[in-house]
Write a protein that holds these residues in place. Structure first.
Motif, PDB file in Angstrom:
ATOM      1  N   GLU A  37      49.167  34.874  24.701  1.00  0.00           N
ATOM      2  CA  GLU A  37      48.463  35.253  25.927  1.00  0.00           C
ATOM      3  C   GLU A  37      49.478  35.567  27.021  1.00  0.00           C
ATOM      4  N   PRO A  38      49.463  36.797  27.535  1.00  0.00           N
ATOM      5  CA  PRO A  38      50.425  37.128  28.593  1.00  0.00           C
ATOM      6  C   PRO A  38      50.156  36.360  29.881  1.00  0.00           C
ATOM      7  N   ARG A  39      51.233  36.039  30.574  1.00  0.00           N
ATOM      8  CA  ARG A  39      51.132  35.392  31.895  1.00  0.00           C
ATOM      9  C   ARG A  39      51.796  36.320  32.908  1.00  0.00           C
ATOM     10  N   ILE A  40      50.992  36.840  33.812  1.00  0.00           N
ATOM     11  CA  ILE A  40      51.525  37.797  34.772  1.00  0.00           C
ATOM     12  C   ILE A  40      51.364  37.281  36.195  1.00  0.00           C
ATOM     13  N   VAL A  41      52.224  37.785  37.069  1.00  0.00           N
ATOM     14  CA  VAL A  41      52.215  37.370  38.472  1.00  0.00           C
ATOM     15  C   VAL A  41      52.000  38.611  39.336  1.00  0.00           C
ATOM     16  N   LEU A  42      50.945  38.559  40.147  1.00  0.00           N
ATOM     17  CA  LEU A  42      50.593  39.687  41.021  1.00  0.00           C
ATOM     18  C   LEU A  42      51.217  39.510  42.397  1.00  0.00           C
ATOM     19  N   THR A  43      51.259  40.598  43.124  1.00  0.00           N
ATOM     20  CA  THR A  43      51.749  40.538  44.493  1.00  0.00           C
ATOM     21  C   THR A  43      50.788  41.262  45.420  1.00  0.00           C
ATOM     22  N   GLY A  44      51.034  41.168  46.725  1.00  0.00           N
ATOM     23  CA  GLY A  44      50.203  41.866  47.698  1.00  0.00           C
ATOM     24  C   GLY A  44      50.908  43.113  48.204  1.00  0.00           C
ATOM     25  N   GLY A  45      50.317  43.760  49.193  1.00  0.00           N
ATOM     26  CA  GLY A  45      50.926  44.952  49.761  1.00  0.00           C
ATOM     27  C   GLY A  45      50.461  46.215  49.050  1.00  0.00           C
ATOM     28  N   ARG A  86      43.539  38.952  52.540  1.00  0.00           N
ATOM     29  CA  ARG A  86      43.922  38.046  51.451  1.00  0.00           C
ATOM     30  C   ARG A  86      44.307  38.825  50.185  1.00  0.00           C
ATOM     31  N   ASN A  87      45.447  38.479  49.616  1.00  0.00           N
ATOM     32  CA  ASN A  87      45.916  39.186  48.424  1.00  0.00           C
ATOM     33  C   ASN A  87      44.948  39.015  47.257  1.00  0.00           C
ATOM     34  N   GLU A  88      44.417  37.794  47.101  1.00  0.00           N
ATOM     35  CA  GLU A  88      43.471  37.576  45.998  1.00  0.00           C
ATOM     36  C   GLU A  88      42.264  38.494  46.144  1.00  0.00           C
ATOM     37  N   LYS A  89      41.720  38.569  47.352  1.00  0.00           N
ATOM     38  CA  LYS A  89      40.523  39.396  47.568  1.00  0.00           C
ATOM     39  C   LYS A  89      40.831  40.863  47.238  1.00  0.00           C
ATOM     40  N   GLN A  90      41.979  41.329  47.707  1.00  0.00           N
ATOM     41  CA  GLN A  90      42.349  42.727  47.445  1.00  0.00           C
ATOM     42  C   GLN A  90      42.535  42.980  45.952  1.00  0.00           C
ATOM     43  N   ALA A  91      43.148  42.022  45.267  1.00  0.00           N
ATOM     44  CA  ALA A  91      43.379  42.197  43.820  1.00  0.00           C
ATOM     45  C   ALA A  91      42.053  42.157  43.059  1.00  0.00           C
ATOM     46  N   ARG A  92      41.150  41.303  43.512  1.00  0.00           N
ATOM     47  CA  ARG A  92      39.836  41.247  42.853  1.00  0.00           C
ATOM     48  C   ARG A  92      39.114  42.571  43.013  1.00  0.00           C
ATOM     49  N   GLU A  93      39.141  43.099  44.238  1.00  0.00           N
ATOM     50  CA  GLU A  93      38.429  44.364  44.469  1.00  0.00           C
ATOM     51  C   GLU A  93      39.077  45.515  43.703  1.00  0.00           C
ATOM     52  N   ALA A  94      40.407  45.480  43.615  1.00  0.00           N
ATOM     53  CA  ALA A  94      41.117  46.587  42.957  1.00  0.00           C
ATOM     54  C   ALA A  94      40.952  46.557  41.446  1.00  0.00           C
TER      55      ALA A  94
END
Ligand code: 6PG
Length: 250
Positions: A37-45, A86-94
């Motif tokens: 299972e891959p483990r990835i790390v997201l960022t904001g911006g 919020r980065n989480e919110k943006q990543a969820r929407e994207a």
């Protein structure tokens, strides 16, 4: 010892986002094909969210078994859960809300109206417990500021010297001022680090990062992966590359 850095240049910011989204898809499929299972790390911006938006639009999006992907964040803006910053919110929407992730494998950092309230130190300590002392990541994705910050580690700040796993950050020059961030040692637990950035305003920081500037002055210089460190750039951010740097056209 840092892995050598590779530079990939795409013609435009749009192509950078699309190609990086495809690169992430390919990496996830490749890891899953080994049974892991891959483990990835997201960022904001803009760059970090742009690649997620592009990935979501890819016809190949569902070649990944999203139930078997573990997701972390490299940094978070310490604002309420529903704040558009919020980065989480943006990543969820994207992307995240559009694919079938297992909620237990999506590890968001706390919000300022979450279980720790406005206590950013406790929120950071809680995320350090989630990450643990030895967990590694397959890919850490990072954007970069024009002065060379990555995640929420800013030049000359205390965070740049922190040798823990997660750090609470205050008085950030880039708003919002209060944030939570992985530290540079935690980022370096990645097999691959991808620094994704575009625009001429980033060209000098790219040049400095590739010239082994000390990480206290330019945190991006201290962000590298165990096996691979990629600078994924558009033409504008690649206008000042130091001589002798090998470049691949994306
Ligand atoms: C954030 C970040 C930050 C970002 C860079 C680059 O939450 O603000 O995670 O490190 O990635 O500032 O942002 P841009 O891609 O918008 O220039």
């Amino acid at each position: 010892m840092s892995s050598s850095r590779e530079v990939v240049i795409h013609e435009s910011a749009e192509l950078l986002a699309a190609a990086t989204g495809n690169r992430l898809l390919a990496k996830l499929v490749e890891i899953q094909a080994t049974g892991r299972e891959p483990r990835i790390v997201l960022t904001g911006g803009g760059s970090g969210i742009g690649l997620l938006t592009a990935l979501n639009a890819s016809p190949d999006r569902d070649t990944v078994d999203w139930q078997r992907v573990e997701v972390f964040w490299g940094d978070e803006r310490f604002v309420p859960r529903d704040d558009a910053e919020r980065n989480e919110k943006q990543a969820r929407e994207a992307l995240l809300d559009h694919v079938g992730l297992d909620p237990a494998k999506v590890h968001a950092m706390a919000a300022s109206d979450g279980e720790f309230g406005e206590d950013v130190d406790r929120a950071a300590a809680a995320y350090a417990a989630v990450v643990g002392d030895s967990q590694t990541f397959d890919v850490v994705m990072l954007g970069m500021g024009p002065e060379g910050h990555v995640a929420s580690i800013f030049p000359g700040s205390a965070a740049v010297h922190d040798d823990g796993v997660v750090v609470a950050v205050r008085d950030c020059p880039k708003p919002p001022p209060t944030r939570i961030s992985l530290t540079l040692p935690a980022i370096r637990r990645a097999t691959e680090v991808w620094i994704i950035t575009g625009g001429e305003g980033k060209a000098e920081a790219v040049a400095q990062a590739l010239s082994d500037t000390p990480e206290a002055a330019l945190p991006a210089a201290g962000a590298f992966g165990e096996a691979r460190t990629l600078f994924l750039l558009d033409r504008g951010s690649a206008t000042r590359l130091p001589s002798g740097i090998a470049v691949v056209d994306g």
